[in-house]
Scaffold this motif. Structure first.
Motif, PDB file in Angstrom:
ATOM      1  N   LEU A 104      62.053  -4.038  12.226  1.00 18.14           N
ATOM      2  CA  LEU A 104      62.084  -3.754  13.660  1.00 18.14           C
ATOM      3  C   LEU A 104      61.034  -4.569  14.403  1.00 18.14           C
ATOM      4  O   LEU A 104      61.274  -5.077  15.503  1.00 18.14           O
ATOM      5  CB  LEU A 104      61.862  -2.259  13.885  1.00 18.14           C
ATOM      6  CG  LEU A 104      62.111  -1.699  15.286  1.00 18.14           C
ATOM      7  CD1 LEU A 104      63.514  -2.027  15.762  1.00 18.14           C
ATOM      8  CD2 LEU A 104      61.885  -0.195  15.303  1.00 18.14           C
ATOM      9  N   GLY A 128      62.142  -1.299  20.071  1.00 20.09           N
ATOM     10  CA  GLY A 128      63.205  -0.358  19.773  1.00 20.09           C
ATOM     11  C   GLY A 128      63.341   0.682  20.866  1.00 20.09           C
ATOM     12  O   GLY A 128      62.357   1.076  21.499  1.00 20.09           O
ATOM     13  N   ASN A 363      69.121  -6.582  15.351  1.00 16.36           N
ATOM     14  CA  ASN A 363      68.767  -5.296  14.745  1.00 16.36           C
ATOM     15  C   ASN A 363      69.829  -4.849  13.747  1.00 16.36           C
ATOM     16  O   ASN A 363      69.512  -4.330  12.671  1.00 16.36           O
ATOM     17  CB  ASN A 363      68.588  -4.227  15.833  1.00 16.36           C
ATOM     18  CG  ASN A 363      67.167  -4.141  16.330  1.00 16.36           C
ATOM     19  OD1 ASN A 363      66.224  -4.376  15.581  1.00 16.36           O
ATOM     20  ND2 ASN A 363      66.997  -3.813  17.594  1.00 16.36           N
ATOM     21  N   SER A 368      67.691  -2.925  11.000  1.00  8.30           N
ATOM     22  CA  SER A 368      66.831  -2.040  11.793  1.00  8.30           C
ATOM     23  C   SER A 368      67.625  -0.813  12.211  1.00  8.30           C
ATOM     24  O   SER A 368      68.851  -0.803  12.195  1.00  8.30           O
ATOM     25  CB  SER A 368      66.302  -2.779  13.024  1.00  8.30           C
ATOM     26  OG  SER A 368      65.580  -3.927  12.630  1.00  8.30           O
ATOM     27  N   CYS A 372      67.654  -2.098  21.204  1.00  7.00           N
ATOM     28  CA  CYS A 372      66.464  -2.614  21.892  1.00  7.00           C
ATOM     29  C   CYS A 372      66.500  -2.292  23.372  1.00  7.00           C
ATOM     30  O   CYS A 372      67.560  -2.083  23.962  1.00  7.00           O
ATOM     31  CB  CYS A 372      66.367  -4.126  21.720  1.00  7.00           C
ATOM     32  SG  CYS A 372      65.945  -4.658  20.049  1.00  7.00           S
TER      33      CYS A 372
END
Length: 555
Positions: A104, A128, A363, A368, A372
């Motif tokens: 991340l 994030g 991501n 992740s 975002c």
């Protein structure tokens, strides 16, 4: 525009004498009456004064490195918080959490650099998004994942499902941004709409402020007091030629001091007999990131396996990305204000929204756990430091990428107790909210339609999400598709989205029937920023490098 009637300032006899003499002399009379110019309201400023380093003016390299490190340190809060909340629910352990944080952080670094170079070119940090928690938790609780008995197997299958939803969501965001759909929506905004929009971008994150601070009040509250003292009061108590240094580097002065205090309390065994939740929030030895993180780790594509796809989960995730676009846009307006730039043209915001979708794609590919958005706290730090240079943010992105690869070093800074970060949020979220209130200077506050739009949007921006927050806690007792509940809940639990939509609808339908109404909401002043070519200063702040504007001309 906000106007005041100077003729009402006749409370003193000196003012009456001036009026009797024809009112042509503005100097002080014998009774000490103030100049009429001193009684005028503050002038409207389309660019915020007092910013030492604006978007395009870089500070000296030594100062830029320290300011960039501050932004990196601040971005760790949400980067660590989201995996800490979600990974244990998925069946993952400390090793999986550490790798998730590194992935991340890497994506945040890459995305932040791309935003400052090719997207809005504003000094915003991409992190994030907390907004994605509702659909992600719903995915984690899906029956097809809970049926796995082995925790690691359950973790990998859950991550692959989240990856698939993020990839579909990224395609939606890129289409909305790059094809100009978001530009066409933002173009209808006026300063009156922007006030609740940006204000709630900061206020909506209240649950990450004092409620999180209070989980360890003996550390969090002293941190808050120290942060306010260093940033706002210390300059007036020191004898120094450069008094701005304490406010500008108050994060670097506050966090180590509070961290050492928390370490002292931990070493003194203050928390030995406290509840487990208190120990996890207060102790400095409970993060377990240092032991779980490898010295060197290169995040790679699809580390947990190929993504899987589910239509319902993807729709719920798309609704979260829709909300993140609202938050992203509000943060862009605040960052432009604190970077002393002109209001962001709609085409530039839409371009940035497309790149935000590319960040969501990264991501999904790097495994992740969330999508975002633009970091609200980092936008607040621009105001605190009075340094809105994009070079600072690019240096910050370098720190993110470096520490995502050299994990042990990054884990050391990431193990700061969350109540310390929450204390910083209490100040920085407030700065972003005040950026929204600053747009009131372009509106007529003596107009009752203006008062109605502001009051109604502010009230519903608080009240409707409160209802849906209560509904979310009991929704498992309701029949119907789970994904539909998630779509409705994630949209209407967002204070920013609700307040912005209510203000937008009322503003468009009530306040634009004649020139006087358009002036009351500031639209006559604002319209010259609705087209990129309408203001020559837009090129100064938002033009693409390497003559890319010729290939991708803004409109």
């Amino acid at each position: 525009m906000v106007q005041a009637n100077a003729s009402d300032n006749n409370a003193s006899s000196g003012a009456d004498n001036n009026a009797g003499n024809g009112g042509s002399d503005n100097s002080k009379n014998e009774c000490g009456t103030k100049n009429m110019e001193d009684l005028e309201p503050h002038a409207v400023k389309e660019q915020l004064p007092g910013i030492q380093y604006c978007v395009k003016s870089p500070p000296p390299w030594r100062e830029a490195l320290l300011l960039g490190f501050q932004h990196y340190l601040l971005s760790l809060g949400i980067t660590v918080l989201i995996p800490t909340i979600l990974v244990p629910q998925m069946g993952g352990g400390d090793d999986e959490k550490a790798k998730m944080i590194q992935a991340l952080l890497l994506v945040s670094g890459i995305s932040t650099f791309l935003q400052s170079l090719f997207a809005t070119r504003l000094p915003i940090v991409v992190v994030g998004s907390y907004t994605y928690l509702i659909p992600i938790v719903s995915t984690i609780q899906a029956s097809r994942y809970t049926s796995y008995t082995d925790p690691y197997e359950r973790f990998t299958h859950t991550v692959r499902g989240i990856q698939g939803s993020l990839i579909i969501t990224a395609c939606f965001q890129m289409a909305v941004g790059f094809f100009g759909f978001w530009r066409n929506a933002v173009r209808f905004l006026s300063p009156l709409c922007v006030v609740p929009y940006v204000t709630f971008t900061g206020l909506s994150l209240y649950r990450l402020g004092f409620p999180m601070l209070a989980k360890c009040v003996e550390v969090g509250l002293p941190t808050l007091i120290l942060f306010v003292f260093i940033s706002q009061y210390l300059n007036s108590y020191v004898c120094s030629n450069n008094k701005t240094i304490y406010g500008r580097f108050s994060v670097l002065l506050t966090v180590p001091s509070a961290w050492l205090f928390a370490l002292f309390l931990t070493s003194c065994n203050v928390y030995d007999h406290k509840p487990e939740s208190t120990q996890n929030s207060c102790r400095t030895d409970r993060a377990r990131l240092l032991s779980a993180t490898p010295w060197v780790y290169f995040p790679r594509f699809f580390p947990w396996g190929s993504p899987t796809f589910d239509a319902g989960e993807a729709l719920a995730m798309i609704s979260a990305s829709f909300v993140s676009l609202f938050e992203y846009t509000g943060t862009c307006y605040a960052a432009a204000r604190y970077g002393s730039a002109t209001p962001v043209p709609p085409s530039v915001i839409s371009r940035g929204a497309g790149w935000l979708g590319f960040s969501a794609l990264l991501n999904g590919m790097f495994g992740s756990i969330t999508g975002c958005t633009a970091s609200v706290e980092n936008a607040g730090l621009l105001a605190l430091t009075k340094a809105g240079s994009r070079r600072i943010i690019q240096i910050s992105s370098g720190f993110m990428i470096f520490f995502s690869i050299f994990g042990k070093l990054g884990a050391f800074f990431a193990s700061v107790p969350m109540p310390i970060m929450a204390a910083l949020y209490c100040v920085l979220f407030g700065y972003v909210s005040s950026a929204g209130l600053g747009f009131l200077q372009f509106c007529n506050l003596n107009n009752f339609r203006t008062k109605f739009v502001l009051g109604f949007s502010f009230f519903l921006g608080i009240s409707i999400p409160q209802y849906f927050a209560e509904y979310y806690n009991v929704k498992q007792h309701h029949k119907g598709p789970r994904w539909l509940n998630d779509v409705v809940t994630v949209i209407f639990m967002s204070h920013t989205t609700v307040a912005a939509l209510v203000a937008f609808i009322l503003d468009v339908t009530l306040s634009r029937e004649d020139d006087a109404a358009r002036k009351d909401i500031g639209l006559q002043w604002w319209e010259r920023f609705s087209l990129y070519s309408a203001d020559v200063k837009n090129d100064e702040f938002y033009s693409l490098p390497y003559k890319l504007d010729k290939l991708f001309p803004p409109v």
